[in-house]
Design an enzyme around this catalytic site. Structure first.
Site, PDB file in Angstrom:
ATOM      1  N   GLU A  30     -10.190 -17.637 -47.192  1.00  0.00           N
ATOM      2  CA  GLU A  30      -9.944 -16.190 -47.270  1.00  0.00           C
ATOM      3  C   GLU A  30      -8.462 -15.831 -47.148  1.00  0.00           C
ATOM      4  O   GLU A  30      -8.089 -14.683 -47.269  1.00  0.00           O
ATOM      5  CB  GLU A  30     -10.693 -15.411 -46.176  1.00  0.00           C
ATOM      6  N   GLU A  49      -9.259 -16.775 -50.984  1.00  0.00           N
ATOM      7  CA  GLU A  49     -10.329 -16.952 -51.975  1.00  0.00           C
ATOM      8  C   GLU A  49     -11.691 -16.797 -51.329  1.00  0.00           C
ATOM      9  O   GLU A  49     -11.857 -16.975 -50.126  1.00  0.00           O
ATOM     10  CB  GLU A  49     -10.236 -18.317 -52.646  1.00  0.00           C
TER      11      GLU A  49
END
Length: 343
Positions: free
Chosen positions: A311, A168
């Site tokens: 991430e 994310e």
């Protein structure tokens, strides 16, 4: 959509456990690698499970709650980091290349238009609302974001990915994650809130107060995961939730990243309890809430490297461990084939 998530194949696990005991090593000597091999066999219903190539999907979205001063970075950084992903300059790009992963970035709710080649545009809305003042989004928007995640994961699986890693990007997203965890755990916010992207110590107290105020005013329903996401959630959190449900429905292992990803995992479990059977915790973040989230999920992490980037980076770093577990099954000799006496 989610009712077809089946339980683990326990019989396949039993067979693989017996086979592992015939490999050229003392019984149990490869520890958790053996446990992982059995678990992957149960997930995939295959005696020689395969996790390569993995697929990495990064969902990007913005959060209205940043207006309350809960992040060390301005909201524009979300767009800038999406461009960094597209230019292959982020940590997750490096680690995805290392493990040979398929990779995509999905704009599910960035607060600005991203006109760039390579980004998958599935924008549900331009960021969430400030949930200190109003619900983050509508129930319909939550359901749409979950559906986007489901669709992107199914697409990646159909393209051949054998293990799903979800990441994310969204400035401020540890705040909704902490709020969701407070609802699910029933614990005091003060023990769940961390520095996020690196806010100063005095700002942590402010962040706690913002979350406490929001929970008091929004009153999310503990027994309704859609309500929780609508009132205090995030679009990328909902997107990852949908992607996990798709992976579980397709018997594809999910390698969890850090705090925010694990909150999505808890949401997926709330929607369909068997979804968590297909999850493996890649690492434990230094975010204080992550330990609590893993406990609620009933998972023990593979790595603990003091990471807090997000991430999908920690999961990608942990992925070679899963590979090792599968290769142990596939390539090690048995005592019989090697002509080695067990006595």
């Amino acid at each position: 959509m989610f009712s077809k998530i089946e339980p683990l194949d326990q019989e396949m696990g039993r067979k693989v456990r017996e086979y592992i005991d015939t490999l050229t090593k003392p019984t149990g000597s490869l520890g958790r690698l053996e446990e992982l091999a059995v678990l992957l066999a149960e997930m995939t219903s295959e005696s020689f499970p395969v996790v390569s190539p993995p697929g990495v999907i990064v969902f990007a979205a913005d959060h209205g709650i940043v207006d309350e001063g809960v992040s060390a970075f301005p909201q524009e950084v979300t767009v800038q980091m999406v461009m960094n992903f597209l230019n292959s300059g982020a940590a997750i790009n490096v680690f995805s290349r290392q493990i040979g992963a398929a990779f995509e970035v999905v704009d599910i709710g960035v607060a600005a238009d991203i006109e760039a080649e390579g980004v998958i545009n599935r924008k549900v809305r331009y960021g969430t609302a400030n949930f200190c003042k109003q619900d983050a989004m509508t129930r319909e928007e939550v359901q749409k974001a979950i559906a986007v995640g489901f669709e992107r994961a199914e697409n990646m699986i159909h393209q051949g990915s054998k293990c799903l890693i979800l990441g994310e990007m969204g400035i401020g997203n540890t705040t909704p994650s902490s709020a969701i965890l407070a609802v699910l755990s029933g614990q005091d916010v003060s023990g769940l809130v961390g520095r996020g992207t690196g806010i100063a110590a005095e700002k942590i107290l402010h962040k706690q107060e913002v979350i406490e105020k929001a929970l008091k005013e929004r009153k999310p329903d503990r027994n309704d995961p859609i309500d929780i996401l609508a009132k205090v959630g995030g679009l990328e959190i909902a997107g990852m939730t949908g992607a996990m449900l798709a992976a579980a429905a397709n018997r594809v292992p999910i390698l969890l990243d850090g705090f925010i990803c694990t909150i999505s995992a808890l949401m997926a479990k709330e929607i369909c309890s068997t979804a968590s059977d297909y999850m493996i915790a890649g690492h434990r973040s230094v975010e204080p809430g992550h330990k609590t989230a893993l406990q609620l999920l009933g998972k023990e992490q593979i790595l603990d490297l003091d990471l807090r980037l997000g991430e999908g980076s920690g999961a990608a770093v942990a992925f070679p461990i899963l590979q090792s577990a599968t290769l142990m099954l596939k390539e090690m000799a048995t005592f019989t084939s090697a002509g080695i006496s067990k006595e």
